[in-house]
Design a protein around this motif. Sequence first.
Motif, PDB file in Angstrom:
ATOM      1  N   LEU B  99      -8.839   8.369   1.181  1.00 19.12           N
ATOM      2  CA  LEU B  99      -8.089   7.272   0.560  1.00 19.12           C
ATOM      3  C   LEU B  99      -9.006   6.125   0.135  1.00 19.12           C
ATOM      4  O   LEU B  99      -8.680   5.376  -0.781  1.00 19.12           O
ATOM      5  CB  LEU B  99      -7.005   6.751   1.511  1.00 19.12           C
ATOM      6  N   VAL B 123      -1.018   5.835   6.476  1.00 21.25           N
ATOM      7  CA  VAL B 123      -1.833   5.610   5.278  1.00 21.25           C
ATOM      8  C   VAL B 123      -0.962   5.102   4.130  1.00 21.25           C
ATOM      9  O   VAL B 123       0.227   5.378   4.063  1.00 21.25           O
ATOM     10  CB  VAL B 123      -2.584   6.888   4.825  1.00 21.25           C
ATOM     11  N   ALA B 125      -0.365   5.728   0.916  1.00 17.18           N
ATOM     12  CA  ALA B 125      -0.349   6.602  -0.260  1.00 17.18           C
ATOM     13  C   ALA B 125       0.934   7.411  -0.203  1.00 17.18           C
ATOM     14  O   ALA B 125       1.561   7.524   0.858  1.00 17.18           O
ATOM     15  CB  ALA B 125      -1.560   7.544  -0.261  1.00 17.18           C
TER      16      ALA B 125
END
Lengths: 177, 309
Positions: B99, B123, B125
Amino acid sequence: MSKKKLLNSKDIEIILHRLACQLIENHNDFSNTVLIGLQPRGTFLANRLMDLLKTAYHIKDLKLGLLDITFYRDDFRRKETPLAAETTKIDFLIEDKKVVIIDDVLYSGRSVRAALTAIQSYGRPENIELLVLIDRRFSRHLPIQPNYRGRQVDAINKERVLVTWKETDKKDAVYIE
Amino acid sequence: MQGLSVAHLLGIKYLNINDIDLIFKTADHFKEVINRPIKKVPSLRDITIANLFFENSTRTKLSFELAEKRLSADVINFSAGQSSVKKGETLIDTVNNILSMKVDIVVMRHGNVGAGVFLSKHVNAKIINAGDGTHEHPTQALLDSYSIREKLGTVKGKKIVIVGDILHSRVALSNIFALKLQGAEVKVCGPTTLIPKYITSLGVTVENNLKKALEWCDVANVLRVQHERMDIKYFPSTREYTQLFGINQDILDSLGKKIVIMHPGPINRGVEITSNVADSDQSIILNQVENGVAVRMAIIYLLAQQIKR
């Protein structure tokens, strides 16, 4: 905001005949020409022109495709709601054809820019022309101009040009609001 | 138009019927796109997608990669077998490193149940679950339903039997959720040892007789026998399994009707399905593969709409 009528159905009919005649001047029997209506609103104008060319001017074997440009637009993810696609229906090749892109209103030129990209997915045309019912002058973001225009309109940016068609909106008219 | 109700695609159980309708409607447009002379649109030209496959995969990985490339996304691929995971790196460290390369969407296959859910909490995303252990495989279930809809017009009211190794199958679980949500009747059929005890609580019925199950159904979704997930012997021999639960032309001919045959692949030819059935006109296995690209394009496109710069 107040709504002012720019064109009534009679005006639109006259304009459609003029546009049809201009197309015939440049494309003769349309044997190497295809019409492409832009989804969603340009398809009404494209269908109307095709009917007129067939019935009033006896053009045979006229090819009309409907092109959706959603996936080619440059405002993807800039809108709050997702961009919904419409159907694309082009069942012929445009390789080496003369293409006339048809839309109801030419404003910023971004839709036409997207259409120019999208049309490449169907081959390499000989040339591409643009036909619009309403050309909003002085509002362009890109250097794109129509080859055929029904009416040129000078409108300030906050104003909106609205085209209604009897197929969906009960009557043919153009308003500025 | 409303967008998806979810921020990630972690499993079918998180979706509602409107999400499925939206995905299918969008996939219809992408199916038209992938049948054009030039099969690419520029929608995702500023999106980077990482395909993280901690388990082996051929068709799902290729299908996702093709879908991503046809949307013009930048794609990076990761396979655990050739990575620092072998050196002991944790899942979070691996993903965070990826990432840091400014990835917007992660497509992940992992051997552990819930790996996608875990990742989505840690995370920043969009996560697409490409299969997590024996839990869910949502994109496969969506493309299966899409293929049934394409073949039979609708999924609602159709009778679908899922045949084979239900116990180890993430495809079976996601399919049950997706088919039930769309109003289909679902039956599972296989050896008792390969049918989990809880399965009836999901609103499906169990049939151990293959002939009876096929007589009942409109569609048979045949699953692969997953030898690699079997830690003990679940049936005496492959030969016996084939005799009792293998689909061949003779059993199909005896039905007196034509049912639709599906298989998520890879096929153990001659075990769960014979070659002539897999390649017959009743089979829509290759349509499933084609539809997989369109459905995955739709899912990626709809999730990418939520990413704001």
